[in-house]
Design an enzyme around this catalytic site. Structure first.
Site, PDB file in Angstrom:
ATOM      1  CG  HIS A   1      -1.694  -1.206   1.469  1.00 56.19           C
ATOM      2  ND1 HIS A   1      -2.974  -1.411   1.013  1.00 56.19           N
ATOM      3  CD2 HIS A   1      -1.344  -2.351   2.118  1.00 56.19           C
ATOM      4  CE1 HIS A   1      -3.376  -2.626   1.385  1.00 56.19           C
ATOM      5  NE2 HIS A   1      -2.410  -3.211   2.054  1.00 56.19           N
TER       6      HIS A   1
ATOM      7  CB  SER B   1      12.999  21.540 -17.057  1.00 61.97           C
ATOM      8  OG  SER B   1      12.149  22.663 -17.147  1.00 61.97           O
TER       9      SER B   1
ATOM     10  CE  LYS C   1      11.700  19.630 -12.097  1.00 57.92           C
ATOM     11  NZ  LYS C   1      10.762  18.561 -12.249  1.00 57.92           N
TER      12      LYS C   1
END
Lengths: 457, 457, 457, 457
Positions: C156, C277, C283
């Site tokens: 989970h 980016s 990035k």
């Protein structure tokens, strides 16, 4: 060639990675729209004081030159470029150096791509809607010209009741009218300018979004930058609309393929629409209709792909989204091509009235009218259904026709029968007996055709 | 039990075939709507002179009694009945004999089912739209209460820039507003009475369709009987709308599951929303969110089932169409259940501000602001991007923070740096620097929240 | 250019129809296989006495020349040709006239295409299987090099229990081993020669199918001509196998994207694998992983398309089948490209042990071990689960760690606690405590790695 | 009722959440398998020394009692229970208190569910395979009984060439044989015991997995605990196999629906297989065939649901996986029901030889034979194709039959024609002229039937 980034990197990105992440083969279709937007973005930067009038003029000039080159097919794009947006920026840099470096202020590819794709969708969906209109007109022309021709209607591919051929065609016109509605609503919903969102949170560059929207013809402006760069709803919605359109195409194609078979023989299709066989010399196959039916699968698959692509993606931009165009563009192209074919086809369809008349001799087509006849004589419908079922069974067992039975024989099944029952086995009588507003009654259908001719002129 | 047909048959239909073709397990959900329609149909027959006032009264009385019995759960339906429509007609026959036999005049199950299904869709879609409204209000409440809380925005699941938590939530509100639009348009389009079509060509029974439409609350009447019994567009359109809705749910669920992980730790979810593990005693898992994400797959599958079901079906009615309900009904139920859960959830979400503040210390979040700072100092953006990339690389290589660099070191990268650059590493400063109308600027977002509070009150 | 048919036609087929029905853009990929088959077919015709030795030599010579031209990229195919098979026959006719006219005896495009497509599938699937093997080796190398590194396992997306990183990787190796099995079985099943079927009923031309099969490397011969020209099962089966493969890729990509986030920080990926980016200078995004995840949607969509295409198609050949290649070829290309990327990636992944060690300090990871500790002390498991749950709740409420509790405090929850319980909060202890044959116990995993290294060397 | 967890929780989980996360309505089908496994797990715990002989006996006794109660339908399950596994454990606890508390040692629901689901799949797939075998036998019986009956073969739904009806049926038998192969391989691949994996990393409880596998009839044991609890490949693979099976069903159903139409009239179907119309008294519709065709959509949808469910799920267990059963169980039930119907149907199909003979009079069916006749006279095939095409066009234009032409007229088209050409317009001659091993030649087909009768006896 140059990339839009690189300062932070020590190493070059591996070629195979660049190739895997490149979208140039598919997004070059956006060149026109990216240039259009870049020109307007440059104007907005000039208004924001980040670009001078002279610089603006230079940018616009070069971009228009590039646009013209694209139109005239003078542009060769190497496959090692990341995407069309990078290609266009590089072209500008090569020509203008520093000035070109200023163009990307206040925007990211994340919002830039969305401007181009939305412009593309607006233009091409309007084209599709226009072609659906043309197809409806072509269908309507046949319906009007063959207004009173009757064919068997089928349920479960079994003979049901006589129906006007024109009524049949109007069923399809109704479907296509809903398609136009659905696609128009989709266009309306996607008509939103995403500029100003930059990477995902907006920008400190003071872009006049009203100005940009007006120049590009957007009627609304996005009010949330995260949504603007993450939203691909409109692609899913377009592909839903096209899937339903192609579902209609597939049903129409199936009907036509059946009707064109030796067994049904309800229509002829001009041989300019058919193709032959490499081995069987006699063949004139309705291949285009089969491909139309088959192409529904392609559109469905693309709808499924975009929905699955988006499933479980966190906000905001993720590179998965780049693949949206691989599902959208070919679907739109297939829709345009299919509509052209169908518009052409409807000019070439003829009804084989002689052969249809033979089909209409099947008495089963009139059995329901006989049941309703008894109802008007006062018999409860469920009882009439039972009685007529038994008469019909009797006929089958004794290999006779219903109309060959004598009135006295019929009266053994019900005293309500009278001589008029024999007149019911007639296609014109059958369609004329219908009275409901959506029925195949020739007066009603004729009125409907007149209305449609006014609507689609 | 009785069937609606049989006269023509010699032999009984095999049990396994009856069972295979029965839809009673799924279409019993339509009982209420079929009864409502049957009452109005009886009225129309009375107007057409095929049923007397007394017979009408009897039919209405028995049908209302049956309806009440359904509501009170007093009805036991045996599994060997063909469908709910047959069950209701049989019930009537048992009570009224001959009178009941009259009810089916002028209609076929082909159009009868469509009336019920369209009534069902209208009612349940309005319920869904209402619940989406409630969910938006619940989200809006949190957005308003946490108006100025800042979290990292992500692109590629990497830190991008600071963003208002409320701006993030409004991105989802925007998606859900589009869902409401789409579903409302679908309701509007399906709000068409198909009665009067009978098997597929209309009927000689003079039904007053305007009267029937008015009584049942339909705003439009179908004008083509073949279309009326063959059309399942509206089911495909509803399932498209629900697929896009669940796509949004899956993205939202993914964001929340990530934020609830030990690693992100951005939100807490009340334990009344979580479930435990059978082996691991410490677990409080966000299972409902995972099921919401997973349920998108179910809705997608149902959309594809209906589209594939319809592919290539010739007109008019084919029994394949009976399966439409197996895709429609569970999808609508799942949508209703999921919306209830989400409305409950948003009441139970808390932001872990302490933990979020740690995430906001990541300097990468402010790098883009520094680039735009240089742009406003006069540096072309593409150059600023390159310069800042190099500074950032220098920091990483020397394991230092950007804000630890001295101004003189920075000036080696660009003379345009000045002292103010150090103030940029601040989340509030960052969101406040944004100016575009769709940006995360707190004033803009606050205004947006006020507007939304007015829209959804 | 010439078509394979025409004698029966009066009019030319409309250009737009020819274009709509042409498959040349996609099936030119089959050139190599069609030539290979045509050579063998000519040999079979010579054996059947329908082509002389000299004619055979001429045909083979020209076809080999054409094949070489294709390899050297010397062939320009105009877009108005129907398909690659027509192109090749036309080429031959231009060079050989009458002799070339003999080649199509005893075959139809219906079976001809199937020979080429099956040859293509055999070759390309073997390539894919080979690359999966290479990828497994790359994963195995990391597993072996990091044999004893421990990370948190998640259920989970919540911390569950400590697990060996190598055990985690072997989970993926197991998936890929099943993929190899599935795809190998698909290859085996499709390895059937369809020649001799002609249009759909076979031919009077006495083709030696054993000879053809042997020459082309098919291990089996179809025994039913209708099946041979209608069957596209193998394409659906390949796309099923690739869909499951890409489902695995998408899970792996998701794990890696999560681990590469600032929050999880479990792995580093070499920057030669990342892209930047256009607006955010800092990035280094794992774009290729996102595209891998996204490409699963493309393959799923193609599987759905082929299944829907085939739904409800009557025997034997229908033109819809032509579209099969549009779903098959891009899927195979995407699989090949993705495997290349993944093989490269695994060379570039590093584990951030320092950061992982912090994650392993989370005491929740050891709670289950404590419960099993009590079981070995004699407490029924369900009771132990309850007791430990309460202890853990006590810790959370008092903001303390489990290991900070005194033994006497613990004994208030159960008398079975003793000093040894405090030693359980240790990742190595945890993995070593596992004893089942499929557990993460280091000895078991180490043995497994050795076996795999032998299997994949 | 009790849950399997709770110690760590302060508050009760909200009812709506419990209901949303409950799977009891669907997984109660697993009761039998969960009990079977729980008995063997108890034995393994006894071997591990965690349960005494007496306790084991008690557990086994109660579980067998419960199993009997399930079989006899004596069990009422309330809807507020989480799942069937919890229900069974609760039942045991109620009867045995502390002893029952011991049962869950060394296992988690994560692996427990997988044991049950795999046992279920093994049993039900073997049932399906068995029924496919029975269906093949039923088809084979008709093929054998009508060995030499000839019908038209179709391409593009146009008359192609004469074909043996039995050859046609064998095409379907071939498809179903591949289905058996595919499903058998799936069973073989899923025949793996996942026990011992516990939550996801294994357990310190010393379970003898060889013993458990042997007792439960698994031939292999999972060697990786993470994979064991996360893997749902086998469900995707089963649903792929069933999708292809149903694709075959849909093609067969389409053929039979066409053949049963008034227009084709190739077969009769016993009325015990048909259902009627509520309005049209004459109707005997092949509804079951339409539902079979339609059910392919349901299975496809379920395949896509499971693939989409799994897309992008990180390891190991996520609650999304619970929904797998909603896609698997109804698909298997639909497959079983459809096979029963088809087995029954094939007993009831008759060929309408008189009507088929009329279809065989269509001269187009023999045109290809005439072309091959010219090839054996020495004309290159492509030329023969052209010549025959022109002759056929001449016939159509002059509204005459090919066989009405005089030899001298024919010789104007080619000097190679001779008297024998007129004998070619004969269905028996046509099928007998075919020589390839997969052709419709009656000797070849007869041999094939004999082989199949031996294979499926």
């Amino acid at each position: 060639m140059g990339k839009m980034w690189g300062g932070v990197f020590n190493k070059n990105v591996e070629d195979s990675v660049l190739q895997y992440t490149s979208s140039i083969n598919i997004d070059k279709l956006l060149a026109k729209f990216d240039i259009e937007y870049s020109i307007v973005h440059a104007m907005a930067l000039e208004k924001a004081g980040l670009v001078s009038k002279q610089e603006l003029n230079d940018i616009v000039r070069i971009l228009k030159e590039l646009s013209k080159n694209f139109e005239e097919n003078n542009i060769k794009i190497s496959e090692d470029i990341e995407d069309i947006h990078t290609f266009i920026e590089n072209y500008l840099i090569e020509k203008l150096k520093n000035t070109a470096y200023k163009l990307h202020a206040g925007r990211s590819r994340n919002d830039q791509i969305m401007v181009s794709v939305r412009l593309y969708c607006k233009q091409d969906l309007e084209l599709i809607i226009d072609k659906i209109n043309k197809m409806i007109k072509a269908i309507l022309k046949i319906a009007d010209a063959n207004k009173n021709i009757i064919i068997p209607a089928y349920t479960h591919l079994q003979h049901a009741q006589p129906v006007l051929f024109s009524h049949y065609l109007i069923a399809y016109i109704n479907m296509f009218k809903r398609d136009i509605e659905r696609l128009s609503e989709a266009v309306n919903r996607l008509d939103v300018l995403p500029a100003g969102s930059a990477a995902c949170t907006g920008t400190s560059v003071n872009l006049d979004l009203d100005f940009i929207a007006k120049k590009l013809g957007f009627s609304k402006i996005s009010d949330n930058s995260l949504d603007a760069v993450s939203d691909r709803d409109f692609i899913a919605e377009i592909l839903s609309g096209l899937s339903i359109l192609f579902m209609h195409f597939s049903r129409l194609a199936e009907d036509l393929i059946l009707w064109y078979s030796q067994e049904f023989n309800i229509i002829s299709i001009d041989e300019s629409f058919c193709t032959g066989s490499s081995i069987m010399p006699h063949k004139k196959n309705p291949d285009a209709l089969e491909l139309i039916r088959g192409n529904s699968s392609k559109i469905y698959g693309n709808l499924f792909s975009i929905l699955t692509l988006l499933k479980g993606l966190p906000l905001s931009y993720n590179r998965d989204l780049q693949l949206d165009k691989e599902f959208l563009f070919p679907s739109i192209n297939t829709a345009v091509g299919t509509l052209d074919i169908l518009i052409f086809l409807f000019d070439k369809v003829k009804i084989n009235t002689e052969s249809v008349d033979k089909l209409l001799k099947d008495e089963k087509l009139y059995i329901t009218d006989v049941a309703e006849f008894l109802v008007y004589k006062g018999m409860p419908f469920r009882e009439a259904h039972e009685v007529i079922g038994k008469v019909y069974k009797h006929c089958v067992e004794n290999k006779m026709k219903f109309s060959d039975m004598s009135l006295s024989e019929l009266k053994k099944f019900s005293g309500l029968f009278d001589d008029k029952v024999f007149s019911l086995f007639n296609p014109n009588k059958s369609v004329n007996s219908k009275v409901t507003l959506n029925s195949t009654n020739p007066d009603i259908v004729s009125r409907k055709i007149s209305e449609l001719l006014k609507e689609f002129k």
